[in-house]
Write a protein that holds these residues in place. Structure first.
Motif, PDB file in Angstrom:
ATOM      1  N   UNK A 301       3.320 -15.981   6.292  1.00  0.00           N
ATOM      2  CA  UNK A 301       3.876 -17.209   5.702  1.00  0.00           C
ATOM      3  C   UNK A 301       2.779 -18.247   5.479  1.00  0.00           C
ATOM      4  N   UNK A 302       1.783 -18.260   6.358  1.00  0.00           N
ATOM      5  CA  UNK A 302       0.654 -19.179   6.192  1.00  0.00           C
ATOM      6  C   UNK A 302      -0.107 -18.858   4.904  1.00  0.00           C
ATOM      7  N   UNK A 303      -0.355 -17.567   4.657  1.00  0.00           N
ATOM      8  CA  UNK A 303      -1.064 -17.160   3.441  1.00  0.00           C
ATOM      9  C   UNK A 303      -0.240 -17.482   2.193  1.00  0.00           C
ATOM     10  N   UNK A 304       1.063 -17.214   2.266  1.00  0.00           N
ATOM     11  CA  UNK A 304       1.913 -17.333   1.077  1.00  0.00           C
ATOM     12  C   UNK A 304       2.053 -18.764   0.585  1.00  0.00           C
ATOM     13  N   UNK A 305       1.647 -19.736   1.411  1.00  0.00           N
ATOM     14  CA  UNK A 305       1.655 -21.125   0.938  1.00  0.00           C
ATOM     15  C   UNK A 305       0.733 -21.314  -0.266  1.00  0.00           C
ATOM     16  N   UNK A 306      -0.286 -20.463  -0.354  1.00  0.00           N
ATOM     17  CA  UNK A 306      -1.347 -20.695  -1.332  1.00  0.00           C
ATOM     18  C   UNK A 306      -1.244 -19.803  -2.566  1.00  0.00           C
ATOM     19  N   UNK A 307      -0.278 -18.883  -2.632  1.00  0.00           N
ATOM     20  CA  UNK A 307      -0.137 -18.022  -3.805  1.00  0.00           C
ATOM     21  C   UNK A 307       1.262 -18.140  -4.376  1.00  0.00           C
ATOM     22  N   UNK A 308       1.332 -18.535  -5.627  1.00  0.00           N
ATOM     23  CA  UNK A 308       2.626 -18.750  -6.266  1.00  0.00           C
ATOM     24  C   UNK A 308       3.374 -17.438  -6.463  1.00  0.00           C
ATOM     25  N   UNK A 309       2.639 -16.377  -6.845  1.00  0.00           N
ATOM     26  CA  UNK A 309       3.290 -15.086  -7.081  1.00  0.00           C
ATOM     27  C   UNK A 309       3.541 -14.324  -5.787  1.00  0.00           C
ATOM     28  N   UNK A 310       3.056 -14.868  -4.650  1.00  0.00           N
ATOM     29  CA  UNK A 310       3.245 -14.259  -3.319  1.00  0.00           C
ATOM     30  C   UNK A 310       2.657 -12.847  -3.259  1.00  0.00           C
ATOM     31  N   UNK A 311       1.495 -12.662  -3.897  1.00  0.00           N
ATOM     32  CA  UNK A 311       0.867 -11.342  -3.912  1.00  0.00           C
ATOM     33  C   UNK A 311      -0.115 -11.207  -2.747  1.00  0.00           C
ATOM     34  N   UNK A 312       0.088 -10.159  -1.961  1.00  0.00           N
ATOM     35  CA  UNK A 312      -0.689  -9.930  -0.752  1.00  0.00           C
ATOM     36  C   UNK A 312      -1.189  -8.489  -0.752  1.00  0.00           C
ATOM     37  N   UNK A 313      -2.507  -8.313  -0.570  1.00  0.00           N
ATOM     38  CA  UNK A 313      -3.091  -6.971  -0.539  1.00  0.00           C
ATOM     39  C   UNK A 313      -3.685  -6.727   0.844  1.00  0.00           C
ATOM     40  N   UNK A 314      -3.167  -5.727   1.534  1.00  0.00           N
ATOM     41  CA  UNK A 314      -3.703  -5.348   2.840  1.00  0.00           C
ATOM     42  C   UNK A 314      -4.800  -4.317   2.641  1.00  0.00           C
ATOM     43  N   UNK A 315      -6.033  -4.653   3.027  1.00  0.00           N
ATOM     44  CA  UNK A 315      -7.137  -3.704   2.933  1.00  0.00           C
ATOM     45  C   UNK A 315      -7.593  -3.365   4.353  1.00  0.00           C
ATOM     46  N   UNK A 316      -6.834  -2.480   4.993  1.00  0.00           N
ATOM     47  CA  UNK A 316      -7.204  -2.024   6.336  1.00  0.00           C
ATOM     48  C   UNK A 316      -7.983  -0.712   6.212  1.00  0.00           C
ATOM     49  N   UNK A 317      -8.663  -0.344   7.281  1.00  0.00           N
ATOM     50  CA  UNK A 317      -9.469   0.877   7.257  1.00  0.00           C
ATOM     51  C   UNK A 317      -8.601   2.087   6.919  1.00  0.00           C
ATOM     52  N   UNK A 318      -9.221   3.098   6.286  1.00  0.00           N
ATOM     53  CA  UNK A 318      -8.479   4.289   5.870  1.00  0.00           C
ATOM     54  C   UNK A 318      -8.400   5.338   6.967  1.00  0.00           C
ATOM     55  N   UNK A 319      -8.988   5.054   8.155  1.00  0.00           N
ATOM     56  CA  UNK A 319      -8.864   6.019   9.248  1.00  0.00           C
ATOM     57  C   UNK A 319      -7.483   5.893   9.884  1.00  0.00           C
ATOM     58  N   UNK A 320      -7.220   6.715  10.896  1.00  0.00           N
ATOM     59  CA  UNK A 320      -5.889   6.738  11.514  1.00  0.00           C
ATOM     60  C   UNK A 320      -5.523   5.377  12.099  1.00  0.00           C
ATOM     61  N   UNK A 321      -6.496   4.717  12.728  1.00  0.00           N
ATOM     62  CA  UNK A 321      -6.232   3.396  13.308  1.00  0.00           C
ATOM     63  C   UNK A 321      -5.873   2.394  12.213  1.00  0.00           C
ATOM     64  N   UNK A 322      -6.589   2.485  11.067  1.00  0.00           N
ATOM     65  CA  UNK A 322      -6.310   1.583   9.954  1.00  0.00           C
ATOM     66  C   UNK A 322      -4.940   1.823   9.344  1.00  0.00           C
ATOM     67  N   UNK A 323      -4.573   3.116   9.216  1.00  0.00           N
ATOM     68  CA  UNK A 323      -3.253   3.466   8.694  1.00  0.00           C
ATOM     69  C   UNK A 323      -2.164   2.917   9.615  1.00  0.00           C
ATOM     70  N   UNK A 324      -2.384   3.086  10.914  1.00  0.00           N
ATOM     71  CA  UNK A 324      -1.411   2.565  11.881  1.00  0.00           C
ATOM     72  C   UNK A 324      -1.316   1.043  11.811  1.00  0.00           C
ATOM     73  N   UNK A 325      -2.471   0.396  11.625  1.00  0.00           N
ATOM     74  CA  UNK A 325      -2.480  -1.073  11.517  1.00  0.00           C
ATOM     75  C   UNK A 325      -1.709  -1.520  10.282  1.00  0.00           C
ATOM     76  N   UNK A 326      -1.894  -0.806   9.171  1.00  0.00           N
ATOM     77  CA  UNK A 326      -1.175  -1.144   7.942  1.00  0.00           C
ATOM     78  C   UNK A 326       0.330  -0.978   8.135  1.00  0.00           C
ATOM     79  N   UNK A 327       0.715   0.111   8.802  1.00  0.00           N
ATOM     80  CA  UNK A 327       2.145   0.347   9.028  1.00  0.00           C
ATOM     81  C   UNK A 327       2.741  -0.695   9.966  1.00  0.00           C
ATOM     82  N   UNK A 328       1.946  -1.125  10.967  1.00  0.00           N
ATOM     83  CA  UNK A 328       2.426  -2.195  11.857  1.00  0.00           C
ATOM     84  C   UNK A 328       2.598  -3.498  11.084  1.00  0.00           C
ATOM     85  N   UNK A 329       1.646  -3.777  10.210  1.00  0.00           N
ATOM     86  CA  UNK A 329       1.724  -5.005   9.404  1.00  0.00           C
ATOM     87  C   UNK A 329       2.945  -4.971   8.493  1.00  0.00           C
TER      88      UNK A 329
END
Length: 651
Positions: A301-329
């Motif tokens: 919600x803090x980030x979305x204050x600054x983007x009108x289109x509410x576009x958010x790109x998660x660039x987490x690592x592509x390893x297993x830990x990164x995939x898990x982090x993306x899924x948690x997010x």
């Protein structure tokens, strides 16, 4: 800091003393034009000024993007800050005594404000100390790591205030307490030192670590992240939670990224400090880092204050830990994404690299291209579901189908859901187009059994002599219906706000027809109007409500999400002025339109129920639904004839 509710007298005094021209002039070049001031709007790009500031009304309004309000609202919107935070800042600036609703809270508030100022000061001194230590002989290893391993230029090192915490147990402690004479308690509350378990005294939290200042949105140091230069664990150590710092509510580099996010209308979220630093060094200045934790709803919600289109790109690592982090997010913000309140995309970089590693061997343009082509989160999740699965095997096919159904069930928007049903049906058909309709039906049956098994009774046609047209429900009528309703309700509210003599008639008409505002933002505004009205006495003399618009705007300062949809109603331009000159006609047409939409909804509801009822199995229910929808149809014809002119022509 939890700010207690401020006394209305404090808020009113701030409004009186904080001259809007003085406040706005700090951010916008204003020129006098007649009795008002004009300038280029700070809320959207424009070449000719449409942003006006009225000193007499103490209000601003942009005729280009419809931003408007008073001095408090201006600072809130520009800095994306809370109501109480802005009032406190303006109160300090204009020397307004701060009162709270509870007098006993006043002393505690002053104590908290004093503590926060001391914490900011000691953290700023610590940051300077660490930066100085980086340039000393003991900091050479850390400096070499930044320059060689991370390939950072001197400019970037200085921009982010990177430093070094010496290896001694009390180096920072001695500097701040013995040399700078800060109280030990302030250092401890800032998360810089800890008490020894035995023998008394304190020791530094950060020792022999590369230091990364963590700043708030205003750019003030509120904490530190320390990276080890040895094999010591943990590799990264953050400051503990303090009065100023909460890890789940803070994003690294947001102070530097907020302008880039607003300009590009999208935000990039990475996992690590150095990923964000590397992106900014490469000119990608809309990137923030999540401080090594799962991305929280508050951070989003803090980030979305600054983007009108509410576009958010998660660039987490592509390893297993990164995939898990993306899924948690995704798990944290899935509800927002399902509702379409955030346009969420997922970017996994090739070869399992993180952003920092990727930029060592690729150009910023390469990274930008990957951002542009990042898949939507639903596409990414579907790919995760089918990855390493053999859909020709019955077990894998069943498990994949179950997971896809679970995903699709949560999509609120029917158009989006239908698109993904077709998309998933193609995947499950394994290239055999003849199977796609069967897969679609199968998915729909599992997602919404009632909708999939719906069939219209044959006898439904007989009651109307086989005629089809008089029974048909208009295709895709909702967009037109919503548009009419939006305009009608907005007109009615604008007339109520700006034409006091019409207020009683509007209230009477709504009560007589038992009508309510259908759209949530209009309903919210009407509720606030009624609360103000009831607060002015039991007589509810609507026509004599003093300063209604100003009082409403004061209320809405605490409701960021609602005000954006209704702020334009508080202002009248040339077109609006022409509309409300014929208020009697407009009120009647708007009321009729609202009534018409409600009747159409009831008509369609009863018609659908009638069509789904078997006359042979349930003759009484069948007859009841028939009479109900026919009655609504007669009312529709009557009200349509009663309208003096078309609401669409009026608009």
């Amino acid at each position: 800091m939890q700010i207690p509710r401020l006394h209305p007298d404090t808020i009113e005094e701030v409004k009186l003393r904080a001259d809007i021209v003085d406040v706005v002039s700090e951010y916008v070049v204003l020129r006098k034009r007649g009795k008002d001031f004009v300038g280029l709007c700070p809320f959207h790009d424009e070449k000719s000024p449409s942003f006006t500031v009225s000193q007499t009304k103490q209000m601003y309004y942009c005729f280009g993007c419809q931003a408007g309000g008073n001095a408090i609202k201006f600072v809130m919107e520009l800095g994306k800050r809370s109501f109480a935070d802005v009032v406190l800042d303006l109160a300090r600036r204009y020397q307004v005594p701060i009162q709270t609703l509870e007098p006993e809270q006043r002393q505690e508030l002053q104590r908290q404000l004093s503590l926060r100022e001391q914490l900011y000061e000691v953290l700023a001194s610590s940051a300077q100390f660490y930066q100085h230590a980086l340039r000393q002989s003991q900091g050479q290893k850390a400096l070499q790591y930044l320059q060689s391993n991370r390939q950072l230029k001197e400019e970037t090192i200085q921009q982010f205030g990177l430093g070094y915490a010496p290896a001694g147990w009390e180096t920072l402690y001695r500097y701040l307490v013995d040399d700078k004479h800060y109280p030990v308690q302030i250092l401890e509350k800032a998360g810089l030192i800890k008490p020894r378990r035995e023998g008394g005294g304190y020791y530094d939290v950060f020792r022999d670590r590369l230091m990364i200042p963590i700043r708030d949105v205003q750019g003030r140091v509120i904490a530190f992240g320390g990276r080890t230069l040895t094999d010591e664990q943990p590799k990264y150590l953050n400051s503990p939670e303090t009065e100023l710092f909460s890890k789940g509510k803070t994003l690294f580099a947001l102070d530097r990224a907020k302008d880039g996010i607003s300009k590009l209308d999208r935000a990039v979220v990475v996992e690590g400090y150095f990923d964000a630093i590397a992106l900014h060094a490469a000119g990608i200045n809309n990137a923030v880092a999540s401080l090594g934790t799962a991305l929280s709803l508050e951070q989003v919600r803090l980030i979305l204050r600054y983007t009108e289109s509410k576009q958010l790109i998660l660039n987490f690592d592509a390893d297993k830990a990164g995939i898990n982090a993306a899924e948690r997010a995704i798990g944290e913000i899935a509800e927002l994404a399902y509702k379409g309140e955030v346009q969420l995309k997922i970017l996994n970089l090739p070869d399992g690299k993180d952003a920092d590693e990727y930029l060592h061997s690729h150009t910023p343009e390469d990274y930008g291209e990957l951002l542009k082509n990042a898949p939507l989160w639903l596409d990414w999740q579907i790919q995760q579901i089918i990855q390493d699965r053999d859909l020709k095997q019955a077990t894998d096919f069943q498990q994949v189908t179950q997971q896809i159904v679970k995903l699709l069930k949560n999509i609120a928007n029917s158009d989006t859901r239908n698109y993904y049903v077709s998309y998933c049906a193609e995947i499950l058909s394994l290239g055999d187009t003849r199977l796609i309709p069967l897969r679609v039906e199968n998915l729909l049956t599992q997602i919404a059994p009632a909708a999939a098994t719906y069939s219209r009774p044959v006898s439904a046609k007989k009651a109307w002599g086989g005629g089809k047209s008089s029974l048909s429900i208009p295709n895709s009528s909702l967009p037109t219906e919503r548009s009419l309703l939006e305009h009608a309700e907005a007109l009615l509210l604008r007339i109520y706000l700006h034409c006091p003599e019409q207020r009683q008639m509007i209230v009477d008409e709504l009560e007589e027809r038992d009508l309510q505002f259908s759209l949530s933002h209009h309903r919210f505004l009407w509720q606030q109007i009624l609360e103000i009205s009831s607060g002015d006495g039991e007589t509810k003399n609507f026509a004599s409500l003093p300063n209604l618009i100003s009082r409403l705007q004061d209320r809405f300062l605490e409701f960021d999400s609602e005000i954006g949809l209704i702020s334009h109603l508080f202002h009248v331009d040339e077109k609006n002025q022409k509309e409300i000159l014929r208020t009697g006609q407009v009120v009647q047409a708007a009321i009729a339109c609202m009534d018409l939409v409600m009747l159409e909804k009831r008509y369609r509801h009863f018609l659908e129920l009638w069509q789904q009822t078997d006359p042979e199995a349930e003759p009484e229910r069948y007859e009841y639904y028939y009479q109900a929808f026919y009655t609504e149809k007669i009312k529709l014809q009557q009200i349509d004839r009663q309208r003096l002119f078309s609401i669409t022509e009026l608009l």
